[in-house]
Write a protein that holds these residues in place. Structure first.
Motif, PDB file in Angstrom:
ATOM      1  N   GLN A   1     111.137  39.403 -20.525  1.00 21.06           N
ATOM      2  CA  GLN A   1     110.253  38.327 -20.966  1.00 21.06           C
ATOM      3  C   GLN A   1     110.928  36.952 -20.991  1.00 21.06           C
ATOM      4  O   GLN A   1     110.357  35.982 -20.496  1.00 21.06           O
ATOM      5  CB  GLN A   1     109.649  38.665 -22.312  1.00 21.06           C
ATOM      6  CG  GLN A   1     108.504  37.747 -22.664  1.00 21.06           C
ATOM      7  CD  GLN A   1     107.783  38.210 -23.911  1.00 21.06           C
ATOM      8  OE1 GLN A   1     108.330  38.930 -24.718  1.00 21.06           O
ATOM      9  NE2 GLN A   1     106.552  37.787 -24.049  1.00 21.06           N
ATOM     10  N   PRO A   2     112.136  36.802 -21.509  1.00 22.94           N
ATOM     11  CA  PRO A   2     112.775  35.476 -21.440  1.00 22.94           C
ATOM     12  C   PRO A   2     113.063  35.028 -20.013  1.00 22.94           C
ATOM     13  O   PRO A   2     113.011  33.821 -19.719  1.00 22.94           O
ATOM     14  CB  PRO A   2     114.079  35.647 -22.222  1.00 22.94           C
ATOM     15  CG  PRO A   2     113.874  36.821 -23.076  1.00 22.94           C
ATOM     16  CD  PRO A   2     112.907  37.697 -22.360  1.00 22.94           C
ATOM     17  N   LEU A   3     113.340  35.983 -19.123  1.00 27.40           N
ATOM     18  CA  LEU A   3     113.560  35.612 -17.722  1.00 27.40           C
ATOM     19  C   LEU A   3     112.289  35.040 -17.106  1.00 27.40           C
ATOM     20  O   LEU A   3     112.343  34.110 -16.299  1.00 27.40           O
ATOM     21  CB  LEU A   3     114.044  36.818 -16.923  1.00 27.40           C
ATOM     22  CG  LEU A   3     115.445  37.334 -17.262  1.00 27.40           C
ATOM     23  CD1 LEU A   3     115.732  38.612 -16.494  1.00 27.40           C
ATOM     24  CD2 LEU A   3     116.486  36.287 -16.979  1.00 27.40           C
ATOM     25  N   GLU A   4     111.152  35.579 -17.493  1.00 25.16           N
ATOM     26  CA  GLU A   4     109.872  35.057 -16.993  1.00 25.16           C
ATOM     27  C   GLU A   4     109.575  33.694 -17.598  1.00 25.16           C
ATOM     28  O   GLU A   4     109.106  32.786 -16.915  1.00 25.16           O
ATOM     29  CB  GLU A   4     108.757  36.052 -17.305  1.00 25.16           C
ATOM     30  CG  GLU A   4     107.416  35.688 -16.696  1.00 25.16           C
ATOM     31  CD  GLU A   4     106.561  34.855 -17.616  1.00 25.16           C
ATOM     32  OE1 GLU A   4     105.859  33.954 -17.101  1.00 25.16           O
ATOM     33  OE2 GLU A   4     106.605  35.071 -18.826  1.00 25.16           O
ATOM     34  N   LEU A   5     109.867  33.531 -18.865  1.00 24.65           N
ATOM     35  CA  LEU A   5     109.577  32.253 -19.527  1.00 24.65           C
ATOM     36  C   LEU A   5     110.454  31.118 -19.013  1.00 24.65           C
ATOM     37  O   LEU A   5     110.029  29.960 -19.017  1.00 24.65           O
ATOM     38  CB  LEU A   5     109.735  32.393 -21.039  1.00 24.65           C
ATOM     39  CG  LEU A   5     108.699  33.282 -21.737  1.00 24.65           C
ATOM     40  CD1 LEU A   5     109.068  33.480 -23.199  1.00 24.65           C
ATOM     41  CD2 LEU A   5     107.313  32.669 -21.620  1.00 24.65           C
TER      42      LEU A   5
ATOM     43  N   ILE B   1     115.105  47.356 -24.779  1.00 24.70           N
ATOM     44  CA  ILE B   1     116.138  46.402 -24.350  1.00 24.70           C
ATOM     45  C   ILE B   1     115.770  45.775 -23.015  1.00 24.70           C
ATOM     46  O   ILE B   1     115.911  44.563 -22.824  1.00 24.70           O
ATOM     47  CB  ILE B   1     117.504  47.111 -24.287  1.00 24.70           C
ATOM     48  CG1 ILE B   1     117.950  47.483 -25.701  1.00 24.70           C
ATOM     49  CG2 ILE B   1     118.549  46.240 -23.610  1.00 24.70           C
ATOM     50  CD1 ILE B   1     119.144  48.391 -25.756  1.00 24.70           C
ATOM     51  N   ILE B   2     115.260  46.582 -22.095  1.00 22.75           N
ATOM     52  CA  ILE B   2     114.858  46.052 -20.789  1.00 22.75           C
ATOM     53  C   ILE B   2     113.666  45.110 -20.937  1.00 22.75           C
ATOM     54  O   ILE B   2     113.639  44.028 -20.344  1.00 22.75           O
ATOM     55  CB  ILE B   2     114.541  47.204 -19.812  1.00 22.75           C
ATOM     56  CG1 ILE B   2     115.821  47.962 -19.481  1.00 22.75           C
ATOM     57  CG2 ILE B   2     113.880  46.676 -18.542  1.00 22.75           C
ATOM     58  CD1 ILE B   2     115.596  49.235 -18.701  1.00 22.75           C
ATOM     59  N   GLY B   3     112.677  45.507 -21.729  1.00 21.75           N
ATOM     60  CA  GLY B   3     111.510  44.647 -21.941  1.00 21.75           C
ATOM     61  C   GLY B   3     111.865  43.347 -22.630  1.00 21.75           C
ATOM     62  O   GLY B   3     111.311  42.290 -22.325  1.00 21.75           O
ATOM     63  N   ALA B   4     112.809  43.407 -23.561  1.00 21.32           N
ATOM     64  CA  ALA B   4     113.243  42.198 -24.252  1.00 21.32           C
ATOM     65  C   ALA B   4     114.015  41.277 -23.320  1.00 21.32           C
ATOM     66  O   ALA B   4     114.038  40.060 -23.528  1.00 21.32           O
ATOM     67  CB  ALA B   4     114.097  42.561 -25.456  1.00 21.32           C
TER      68      ALA B   4
ATOM     69  N   TYR C   1     105.734  34.848 -12.455  1.00 23.91           N
ATOM     70  CA  TYR C   1     104.716  35.343 -13.373  1.00 23.91           C
ATOM     71  C   TYR C   1     103.864  36.418 -12.723  1.00 23.91           C
ATOM     72  O   TYR C   1     103.451  36.298 -11.573  1.00 23.91           O
ATOM     73  CB  TYR C   1     103.815  34.198 -13.828  1.00 23.91           C
ATOM     74  CG  TYR C   1     102.650  34.655 -14.649  1.00 23.91           C
ATOM     75  CD1 TYR C   1     102.797  34.880 -16.009  1.00 23.91           C
ATOM     76  CD2 TYR C   1     101.408  34.873 -14.081  1.00 23.91           C
ATOM     77  CE1 TYR C   1     101.739  35.311 -16.779  1.00 23.91           C
ATOM     78  CE2 TYR C   1     100.341  35.304 -14.837  1.00 23.91           C
ATOM     79  CZ  TYR C   1     100.513  35.522 -16.191  1.00 23.91           C
ATOM     80  OH  TYR C   1      99.456  35.952 -16.953  1.00 23.91           O
ATOM     81  N   SER C   2     103.617  37.483 -13.465  1.00 17.75           N
ATOM     82  CA  SER C   2     102.624  38.491 -13.126  1.00 17.75           C
ATOM     83  C   SER C   2     102.169  39.120 -14.438  1.00 17.75           C
ATOM     84  O   SER C   2     102.804  38.949 -15.475  1.00 17.75           O
ATOM     85  CB  SER C   2     103.181  39.549 -12.174  1.00 17.75           C
ATOM     86  OG  SER C   2     104.089  40.383 -12.845  1.00 17.75           O
ATOM     87  N   PHE C   3     101.076  39.835 -14.387  1.00 16.72           N
ATOM     88  CA  PHE C   3     100.548  40.437 -15.606  1.00 16.72           C
ATOM     89  C   PHE C   3     101.548  41.429 -16.213  1.00 16.72           C
ATOM     90  O   PHE C   3     101.765  41.433 -17.416  1.00 16.72           O
ATOM     91  CB  PHE C   3      99.218  41.142 -15.317  1.00 16.72           C
ATOM     92  CG  PHE C   3      98.621  41.799 -16.530  1.00 16.72           C
ATOM     93  CD1 PHE C   3      97.922  41.037 -17.453  1.00 16.72           C
ATOM     94  CD2 PHE C   3      98.771  43.153 -16.750  1.00 16.72           C
ATOM     95  CE1 PHE C   3      97.372  41.634 -18.585  1.00 16.72           C
ATOM     96  CE2 PHE C   3      98.234  43.757 -17.867  1.00 16.72           C
ATOM     97  CZ  PHE C   3      97.529  42.993 -18.797  1.00 16.72           C
ATOM     98  N   SER C   4     102.129  42.273 -15.356  1.00 16.21           N
ATOM     99  CA  SER C   4     103.067  43.274 -15.869  1.00 16.21           C
ATOM    100  C   SER C   4     104.345  42.644 -16.410  1.00 16.21           C
ATOM    101  O   SER C   4     104.889  43.104 -17.408  1.00 16.21           O
ATOM    102  CB  SER C   4     103.395  44.306 -14.789  1.00 16.21           C
ATOM    103  OG  SER C   4     103.968  43.672 -13.674  1.00 16.21           O
ATOM    104  N   ILE C   5     104.812  41.572 -15.778  1.00 23.38           N
ATOM    105  CA  ILE C   5     106.005  40.875 -16.277  1.00 23.38           C
ATOM    106  C   ILE C   5     105.691  40.185 -17.599  1.00 23.38           C
ATOM    107  O   ILE C   5     106.478  40.233 -18.545  1.00 23.38           O
ATOM    108  CB  ILE C   5     106.512  39.853 -15.238  1.00 23.38           C
ATOM    109  CG1 ILE C   5     106.989  40.556 -13.971  1.00 23.38           C
ATOM    110  CG2 ILE C   5     107.601  38.981 -15.822  1.00 23.38           C
ATOM    111  CD1 ILE C   5     108.207  41.433 -14.152  1.00 23.38           C
ATOM    112  N   ARG C   6     104.530  39.563 -17.680  1.00 21.21           N
ATOM    113  CA  ARG C   6     104.148  38.848 -18.896  1.00 21.21           C
ATOM    114  C   ARG C   6     104.027  39.776 -20.098  1.00 21.21           C
ATOM    115  O   ARG C   6     104.345  39.405 -21.214  1.00 21.21           O
ATOM    116  CB  ARG C   6     102.823  38.103 -18.659  1.00 21.21           C
ATOM    117  CG  ARG C   6     102.346  37.292 -19.789  1.00 21.21           C
ATOM    118  CD  ARG C   6     103.212  36.089 -19.943  1.00 21.21           C
ATOM    119  NE  ARG C   6     102.634  35.196 -20.927  1.00 21.21           N
ATOM    120  CZ  ARG C   6     103.209  34.125 -21.337  1.00 21.21           C
ATOM    121  NH1 ARG C   6     104.373  33.771 -20.834  1.00 21.21           N
ATOM    122  NH2 ARG C   6     102.650  33.365 -22.230  1.00 21.21           N
TER     123      ARG C   6
END
Length: 83
Positions: free
Chosen positions: A37-41, A31-34, A47-52
């Motif tokens: 990703q939209p927050l980064e997009l 749930i956290i990972g889902a 942007y960072s590798f771990s966020i992406r």
């Protein structure tokens, strides 16, 4: 549907199924990972590798926790059968 799922999970946890907690905790990284990703997009998070790749890492964590839950459930059933 989520409300019904949470009620069923809560009832299982309350009735003493200790292995059910791994199933509950396995959904938290997903749930956290889902959500990340939209927050980064959309540009809210930089942007960072771990966020992406947060969603991929969350899926990996979910798989590991599900495997732990399955192993604990099998161990619990085997102990109960031997008793």
């Amino acid at each position: 549907l989520y409300i019904v799922c949470f009620i069923l999970i809560y009832n299982k946890l309350k009735s003493g199924f200790r292995w059910a907690k791994f199933y509950v905790f396995s959904w938290v990284p997903l749930i956290i990972g889902a959500a990340i990703q939209p927050l980064e997009l959309t540009g809210i998070i930089t942007y960072s590798f771990s966020i992406r790749h947060a969603f991929l890492m969350a899926i990996l964590c979910e798989i590991v926790l599900m495997a732990m839950a399955l192993a604990d459930r099998i161990r619990y059933q085997r102990e109960r059968a031997l008793y």
